[in-house]
Design a protein around this motif. Structure first.
Motif, PDB file in Angstrom:
ATOM      1  N   LEU A   1       0.847  -1.189   0.000  1.00 24.31           N
ATOM      2  CA  LEU A   1       0.000   0.000   0.000  1.00 24.31           C
ATOM      3  C   LEU A   1       0.880   1.235   0.000  1.00 24.31           C
ATOM      4  CD1 LEU A   1      -2.612  -1.104   2.686  1.00 24.31           C
ATOM      5  CD2 LEU A   1      -2.689  -1.452   0.203  1.00 24.31           C
ATOM      6  N   THR A   2       0.589   2.163  -0.878  1.00 23.24           N
ATOM      7  CA  THR A   2       1.384   3.388  -0.958  1.00 23.24           C
ATOM      8  C   THR A   2       0.544   4.649  -0.810  1.00 23.24           C
ATOM      9  OG1 THR A   2       1.199   3.367  -3.375  1.00 23.24           O
ATOM     10  CG2 THR A   2       3.160   2.329  -2.416  1.00 23.24           C
ATOM     11  N   SER A   3      -0.770   4.537  -1.029  1.00 22.25           N
ATOM     12  CA  SER A   3      -1.599   5.742  -1.025  1.00 22.25           C
ATOM     13  C   SER A   3      -2.363   5.959   0.270  1.00 22.25           C
ATOM     14  CB  SER A   3      -2.583   5.717  -2.203  1.00 22.25           C
ATOM     15  OG  SER A   3      -3.447   4.602  -2.102  1.00 22.25           O
ATOM     16  N   ASP A   4      -2.860   4.889   0.894  1.00 24.53           N
ATOM     17  CA  ASP A   4      -3.658   5.015   2.117  1.00 24.53           C
ATOM     18  C   ASP A   4      -3.951   3.623   2.641  1.00 24.53           C
ATOM     19  OD1 ASP A   4      -5.037   6.232   4.140  1.00 24.53           O
ATOM     20  OD2 ASP A   4      -6.636   7.040   2.885  1.00 24.53           O
ATOM     21  N   SER A   5      -4.462   3.567   3.867  1.00 26.96           N
ATOM     22  CA  SER A   5      -4.924   2.301   4.436  1.00 26.96           C
ATOM     23  C   SER A   5      -6.123   1.802   3.642  1.00 26.96           C
ATOM     24  CB  SER A   5      -5.359   2.511   5.890  1.00 26.96           C
ATOM     25  OG  SER A   5      -4.322   3.042   6.656  1.00 26.96           O
ATOM     26  N   LEU A   6      -6.376   0.497   3.720  1.00 25.94           N
ATOM     27  CA  LEU A   6      -7.589  -0.059   3.139  1.00 25.94           C
ATOM     28  C   LEU A   6      -8.676   0.026   4.199  1.00 25.94           C
ATOM     29  CD1 LEU A   6      -6.152  -3.153   1.282  1.00 25.94           C
ATOM     30  CD2 LEU A   6      -7.340  -1.227   0.247  1.00 25.94           C
TER      31      LEU A   6
ATOM     32  N   ASN B   1       4.097  -1.069   4.178  1.00 23.58           N
ATOM     33  CA  ASN B   1       5.390  -0.480   3.816  1.00 23.58           C
ATOM     34  C   ASN B   1       6.010   0.316   4.970  1.00 23.58           C
ATOM     35  OD1 ASN B   1       7.384  -0.322   1.830  1.00 23.58           O
ATOM     36  ND2 ASN B   1       6.691   1.693   1.149  1.00 23.58           N
ATOM     37  N   ASP B   2       5.671  -0.076   6.215  1.00 28.19           N
ATOM     38  CA  ASP B   2       6.166   0.593   7.429  1.00 28.19           C
ATOM     39  C   ASP B   2       5.811   2.073   7.490  1.00 28.19           C
ATOM     40  OD1 ASP B   2       7.383  -1.674   8.715  1.00 28.19           O
ATOM     41  OD2 ASP B   2       8.954  -1.572   7.199  1.00 28.19           O
ATOM     42  N   THR B   3       4.812   2.488   6.711  1.00 24.29           N
ATOM     43  CA  THR B   3       4.369   3.884   6.734  1.00 24.29           C
ATOM     44  C   THR B   3       2.859   4.032   6.883  1.00 24.29           C
ATOM     45  OG1 THR B   3       4.236   3.974   4.319  1.00 24.29           O
ATOM     46  CG2 THR B   3       6.308   4.684   5.311  1.00 24.29           C
ATOM     47  N   LEU B   4       2.099   2.971   6.622  1.00 26.74           N
ATOM     48  CA  LEU B   4       0.636   3.032   6.659  1.00 26.74           C
ATOM     49  C   LEU B   4       0.063   1.890   7.486  1.00 26.74           C
ATOM     50  CD1 LEU B   4      -0.137   3.549   2.860  1.00 26.74           C
ATOM     51  CD2 LEU B   4      -0.360   5.266   4.646  1.00 26.74           C
TER      52      LEU B   4
ATOM     53  N   HIS C   1       4.097  -5.206   8.059  1.00 26.02           N
ATOM     54  CA  HIS C   1       4.773  -3.912   7.936  1.00 26.02           C
ATOM     55  C   HIS C   1       3.812  -2.723   7.986  1.00 26.02           C
ATOM     56  CE1 HIS C   1       8.685  -5.690   7.392  1.00 26.02           C
ATOM     57  NE2 HIS C   1       8.117  -6.570   6.589  1.00 26.02           N
ATOM     58  N   GLY C   2       2.815  -2.836   8.886  1.00 25.54           N
ATOM     59  CA  GLY C   2       1.911  -1.716   9.096  1.00 25.54           C
ATOM     60  C   GLY C   2       2.487  -0.741  10.102  1.00 25.54           C
ATOM     61  N   TYR C   3       2.036   0.490  10.025  1.00 30.50           N
ATOM     62  CA  TYR C   3       2.452   1.519  10.984  1.00 30.50           C
ATOM     63  C   TYR C   3       1.251   2.409  11.297  1.00 30.50           C
ATOM     64  CZ  TYR C   3       4.249   5.775  12.975  1.00 30.50           C
ATOM     65  OH  TYR C   3       4.446   6.852  13.809  1.00 30.50           O
TER      66      TYR C   3
END
Length: 166
Positions: free
Chosen positions: A73-78, A99-102, A122-124
């Motif tokens: 995922l690069t744009s937002d959480s699902l 991606n350790d960002t979402l 790799h959720g954040y």
């Protein structure tokens, strides 16, 4: 796929003979199931599009060719806003990564969701819920939640849930 922008009608010669024509109901035929065919974050064949396309109580599955692959995922959480099942049994080893960002998944209040044979990784999340924020009713069947974390400015009793926060 679930939007209608207009209608056009052609009446037989003579039309309604000067009267009115009424249309009582128009329905969209939405398929109950959708298949994810790409690891892309969005667009045709993506998990994000499939979740949006299925109706309430629909099922999202994965093409066997996605076995062992990662959807990043690069744009937002699902965000799950309706009852849905996400079933990866046909593609063993599919991973959905934040991606350790979402945060990976958010289950909204009042929603009943299920995930089968899926890895969430790799959720954040800030303050809570790195992998999954569950405000509804969530069933995980043969799923793995791993390598997710939360960050916070200060510790507090309600913060946490690196993997799952209910």
């Amino acid at each position: 796929r679930a939007q209608v922008w207009g209608y056009g009608f052609v009446l037989p010669e003579g039309g309604t003979r000067g009267g009115d024509m009424w249309i009582a109901r128009v329905e969209l035929d939405v398929p109950a199931n959708a298949v994810v065919t790409t690891t892309a974050d969005a667009g045709a064949g993506s998990l994000r599009e499939a979740v949006a396309a299925v109706p309430t109580n629909g099922t999202v599955s994965f093409a066997p060719a996605l076995a062992g692959q990662t959807i990043t995922l690069t744009s937002d959480s699902l965000v799950l806003t309706k009852n849905v099942t996400i079933d990866a049994t046909s593609a063993p080893g599919v991973t959905v990564s934040g991606n350790d960002t979402l945060r990976v998944f958010i289950v909204n209040a009042g929603v009943t969701a299920a995930a089968r044979s899926l890895t969430i990784a790799h959720g954040y999340g800030f303050d809570l819920a790195g992998g999954i924020l569950n405000n509804g009713s969530l069933t995980l069947d043969h799923c793995t939640v791993r390598d997710s974390h939360v960050g916070a400015v200060a510790a507090d009793f309600w913060k946490g849930g690196g993997g799952i926060y209910n």
